[in-house]
Design a protein around this motif. Structure first.
Motif, PDB file in Angstrom:
ATOM      1  N   LEU A   1       6.877   0.455  14.993  1.00 46.01           N
ATOM      2  CA  LEU A   1       6.197   0.835  13.814  1.00 46.01           C
ATOM      3  C   LEU A   1       6.921   0.145  12.806  1.00 46.01           C
ATOM      4  N   TYR A   2       6.191  -0.579  11.827  1.00 41.85           N
ATOM      5  CA  TYR A   2       6.861  -1.299  10.840  1.00 41.85           C
ATOM      6  C   TYR A   2       5.941  -0.872   9.393  1.00 41.85           C
ATOM      7  N   PHE A   3       7.111  -0.422   8.521  1.00 44.58           N
ATOM      8  CA  PHE A   3       6.396   0.132   7.205  1.00 44.58           C
ATOM      9  C   PHE A   3       7.124  -0.889   5.852  1.00 44.58           C
ATOM     10  N   GLU A   4       6.077  -1.016   5.022  1.00 38.25           N
ATOM     11  CA  GLU A   4       6.549  -1.770   3.828  1.00 38.25           C
ATOM     12  C   GLU A   4       6.118  -0.812   2.827  1.00 38.25           C
ATOM     13  N   TYR A   5       7.399  -0.501   1.998  1.00 42.74           N
ATOM     14  CA  TYR A   5       7.144   0.278   0.733  1.00 42.74           C
ATOM     15  C   TYR A   5       7.067  -0.451  -0.593  1.00 42.74           C
ATOM     16  N   GLY A   6       6.517  -0.241  -1.490  1.00 42.85           N
ATOM     17  CA  GLY A   6       6.376  -0.644  -2.735  1.00 42.85           C
ATOM     18  C   GLY A   6       6.276   0.338  -3.922  1.00 42.85           C
TER      19      GLY A   6
ATOM     20  N   SER B   1       5.158   2.751  -6.742  1.00 45.98           N
ATOM     21  CA  SER B   1       4.092   3.891  -6.616  1.00 45.98           C
ATOM     22  C   SER B   1       3.319   3.867  -7.978  1.00 45.98           C
ATOM     23  N   ASP B   2       3.213   3.055  -8.977  1.00 45.42           N
ATOM     24  CA  ASP B   2       2.512   3.083 -10.186  1.00 45.42           C
ATOM     25  C   ASP B   2       1.717   1.742 -10.212  1.00 45.42           C
ATOM     26  N   LEU B   3       1.402   1.063  -8.982  1.00 46.24           N
ATOM     27  CA  LEU B   3       0.571  -0.224  -8.978  1.00 46.24           C
ATOM     28  C   LEU B   3      -0.683   0.175  -8.331  1.00 46.24           C
ATOM     29  N   ASP B   4      -1.752  -0.509  -8.694  1.00 46.12           N
ATOM     30  CA  ASP B   4      -3.148  -0.479  -7.836  1.00 46.12           C
ATOM     31  C   ASP B   4      -3.194  -1.572  -7.183  1.00 46.12           C
ATOM     32  N   ALA B   5      -3.952  -1.330  -6.086  1.00 47.21           N
ATOM     33  CA  ALA B   5      -4.119  -2.353  -4.968  1.00 47.21           C
ATOM     34  C   ALA B   5      -4.580  -3.551  -5.486  1.00 47.21           C
ATOM     35  N   PRO B   6      -3.945  -4.805  -5.076  1.00 45.85           N
ATOM     36  CA  PRO B   6      -4.304  -5.985  -5.624  1.00 45.85           C
ATOM     37  C   PRO B   6      -5.192  -6.702  -4.667  1.00 45.85           C
ATOM     38  N   TYR B   7      -6.566  -6.274  -4.454  1.00 51.03           N
ATOM     39  CA  TYR B   7      -7.514  -6.541  -3.751  1.00 51.03           C
ATOM     40  C   TYR B   7      -8.765  -7.022  -4.356  1.00 51.03           C
ATOM     41  N   SER B   8      -8.991  -8.160  -4.606  1.00 49.56           N
ATOM     42  CA  SER B   8     -10.144  -8.732  -5.362  1.00 49.56           C
ATOM     43  C   SER B   8     -10.399 -10.072  -5.304  1.00 49.56           C
TER      44      SER B   8
ATOM     45  N   THR C   1       9.921   8.197  -5.491  1.00 48.36           N
ATOM     46  CA  THR C   1      10.229   7.501  -4.243  1.00 48.36           C
ATOM     47  C   THR C   1       8.928   6.237  -3.950  1.00 48.36           C
ATOM     48  N   PRO C   2       9.529   5.389  -3.309  1.00 53.75           N
ATOM     49  CA  PRO C   2       8.519   4.328  -3.344  1.00 53.75           C
ATOM     50  C   PRO C   2       7.202   4.637  -2.520  1.00 53.75           C
ATOM     51  N   ALA C   3       6.368   3.981  -2.703  1.00 56.92           N
ATOM     52  CA  ALA C   3       4.933   4.317  -1.687  1.00 56.92           C
ATOM     53  C   ALA C   3       4.805   3.744  -0.621  1.00 56.92           C
ATOM     54  N   LEU C   4       4.367   4.170   0.537  1.00 54.95           N
ATOM     55  CA  LEU C   4       3.922   3.273   1.747  1.00 54.95           C
ATOM     56  C   LEU C   4       2.818   2.366   1.512  1.00 54.95           C
ATOM     57  N   ARG C   5       2.908   1.349   1.568  1.00 53.47           N
ATOM     58  CA  ARG C   5       1.674   0.204   1.296  1.00 53.47           C
ATOM     59  C   ARG C   5       1.385  -0.540   2.626  1.00 53.47           C
ATOM     60  N   VAL C   6       2.468  -0.816   3.563  1.00 55.12           N
ATOM     61  CA  VAL C   6       1.705  -1.725   4.538  1.00 55.12           C
ATOM     62  C   VAL C   6       2.345  -0.771   6.045  1.00 55.12           C
ATOM     63  N   LEU C   7       1.346  -0.788   7.026  1.00 58.16           N
ATOM     64  CA  LEU C   7       1.679  -0.224   8.229  1.00 58.16           C
ATOM     65  C   LEU C   7       1.315  -1.090   9.322  1.00 58.16           C
TER      66      LEU C   7
ATOM     67  N   THR D   1      -1.312   6.475   0.540  1.00 58.26           N
ATOM     68  CA  THR D   1      -1.145   5.233  -0.317  1.00 58.26           C
ATOM     69  C   THR D   1      -0.997   3.837   0.020  1.00 58.26           C
ATOM     70  N   VAL D   2      -1.405   3.923   1.747  1.00 58.01           N
ATOM     71  CA  VAL D   2      -1.379   2.842   2.248  1.00 58.01           C
ATOM     72  C   VAL D   2      -2.754   1.752   2.038  1.00 58.01           C
ATOM     73  N   TRP D   3      -2.071   0.332   1.737  1.00 57.87           N
ATOM     74  CA  TRP D   3      -3.232  -0.676   1.463  1.00 57.87           C
ATOM     75  C   TRP D   3      -3.657  -1.464   2.600  1.00 57.87           C
ATOM     76  N   LYS D   4      -2.705  -1.672   3.504  1.00 58.69           N
ATOM     77  CA  LYS D   4      -3.118  -2.448   4.512  1.00 58.69           C
ATOM     78  C   LYS D   4      -2.503  -1.984   5.930  1.00 58.69           C
ATOM     79  N   VAL D   5      -3.488  -2.058   7.091  1.00 51.80           N
ATOM     80  CA  VAL D   5      -3.074  -1.662   8.340  1.00 51.80           C
ATOM     81  C   VAL D   5      -3.331  -2.717   9.268  1.00 51.80           C
ATOM     82  N   LYS D   6      -2.339  -2.979  10.174  1.00 46.78           N
ATOM     83  CA  LYS D   6      -2.568  -4.113  11.163  1.00 46.78           C
ATOM     84  C   LYS D   6      -2.196  -3.572  12.525  1.00 46.78           C
TER      85      LYS D   6
END
Length: 305
Positions: free
Chosen positions: A16-21, A23-30, A135-141, A169-174
């Motif tokens: 399992l691979y986790f990326e943390y970023g 916690s005060d940012l919105d998801a940059p998907y547009s 603490t940083p938020a989990l963004r990628v799993l 808080t996850v933005w991306k799952v692969k």
């Protein structure tokens, strides 16, 4: 080397691979460009990898992961000083110190006033300082195999591990081969509150669970290089979906409900078995890229103006 065998059972290792970023940012998907190039995610504050296998007990794996994650988050703890300035209007009174301990400090500072206005109440500014530890938020799993066999993934252990990760808080799952369904079978779908990108390419999928319609925040869904023969009608609930890639599958038809995905910009259907694309693209007014190469189409779908 030969795989390790314990009581007749081969040891299979997974990661399992986790990326943390932040916690005060919105998801940059547009997406605004025609090719819908992948959005560059902010640089992660930290990365965590955890390996487990099908021999180790669930309790042992969970204990190791909880300790490893706790150490990681402690190392990446962030402190921020928060300043709040509030204008107030009242007679100037010097604040008395309180005997109670507090995580914040406040003070009232009088602003400059004319000498001839001593009788009028002074205008004050209250300054409150506080220190917040975040603490940083989990963004990628990402889930993957370390060994190259096709043994079944131990879903009980995987479910227990993911319960110790804040997936809200996850933005991306692969996923990968054997990990194409864990996002639905091992997790409460209500956890995916921020999920924007679900990448399930090369996962060996033969069906896509209808549960995908329960993640309305999705904007990118990649299902390339699987063995899908159809798509669920529940895709109609993905009204924010902008990119749908289902190339290199075995699709013979498309669900008419796809017309409800009105935010679609890119639709990739290359290398399937479509004889006719029964898709009303007139409702897909934002569609700018439609890929149909490698199908046996008799007639192209009707395109909107």
């Amino acid at each position: 080397m030969f795989p390790r065998v314990v009581f007749g059972k081969s040891q299979e290792t997974y990661k399992l691979y986790f990326e943390y970023g932040r916690s005060d940012l919105d998801a940059p998907y547009s997406y605004s460009n025609e090719d819908a190039a992948p959005v560059q995610l902010p640089n992660p504050l930290g990365k965590l990898s955890f390996e487990f296998n099908n021999i180790e007990s669930e309790i042992s794996a969970v204990e190791r992961f909880a300790q490893q994650k706790s150490d990681f988050l402690l190392q990446h703890l962030q402190e921020r000083v928060i300043v709040r300035i509030t204008p107030i209007q009242q007679p100037f009174v010097i604040p008395h110190s309180s005997s109670n301990a507090s995580s914040s400090f406040s003070s009232s500072i009088p602003s400059a006033t004319p000498a001839n206005s001593a009788s009028s109440p002074r205008k004050l500014v209250q300054v409150r300082l506080s220190v917040a530890c975040t603490t940083p938020a989990l963004r990628v799993l990402q889930a993957s195999r370390v060994s190259s066999t096709s043994a079944a993934v131990p879903e009980v252990t995987l479910s227990a591990l993911l319960k110790h990760a804040d997936l809200r808080t996850v933005w991306k799952v692969k996923g990968c081969e054997g990990f194409g369904l864990f996002w639905a079978s091992c997790v409460d779908l209500g956890e995916w509150q921020s999920l924007r990108n679900l990448s399930l390419s090369h996962c060996g999928l033969t069906t896509l669970p209808t549960a995908v319609g329960s993640i309305p925040t999705l904007r990118i869904l990649r299902l390339s290089h699987n063995r899908l023969t159809c798509l669920p009608a529940d895709l109609k609930h993905l009204t924010q979906l902008e990119v749908l890639a289902v190339d290199h599958n075995l699709l013979t038809a498309l669900p008419s409900e796809l017309r409800h995905c009105t935010a679609l910009r890119t639709l990739n259907l290359e290398e399937n078995r479509l004889a006719h694309a029964s898709l009303d693209t007139r409702s897909l007014s934002r569609l700018t890229s439609l890929h149909l190469y490698g199908n046996n189409l008799d007639i192209l779908p009707e395109l909107g103006p």
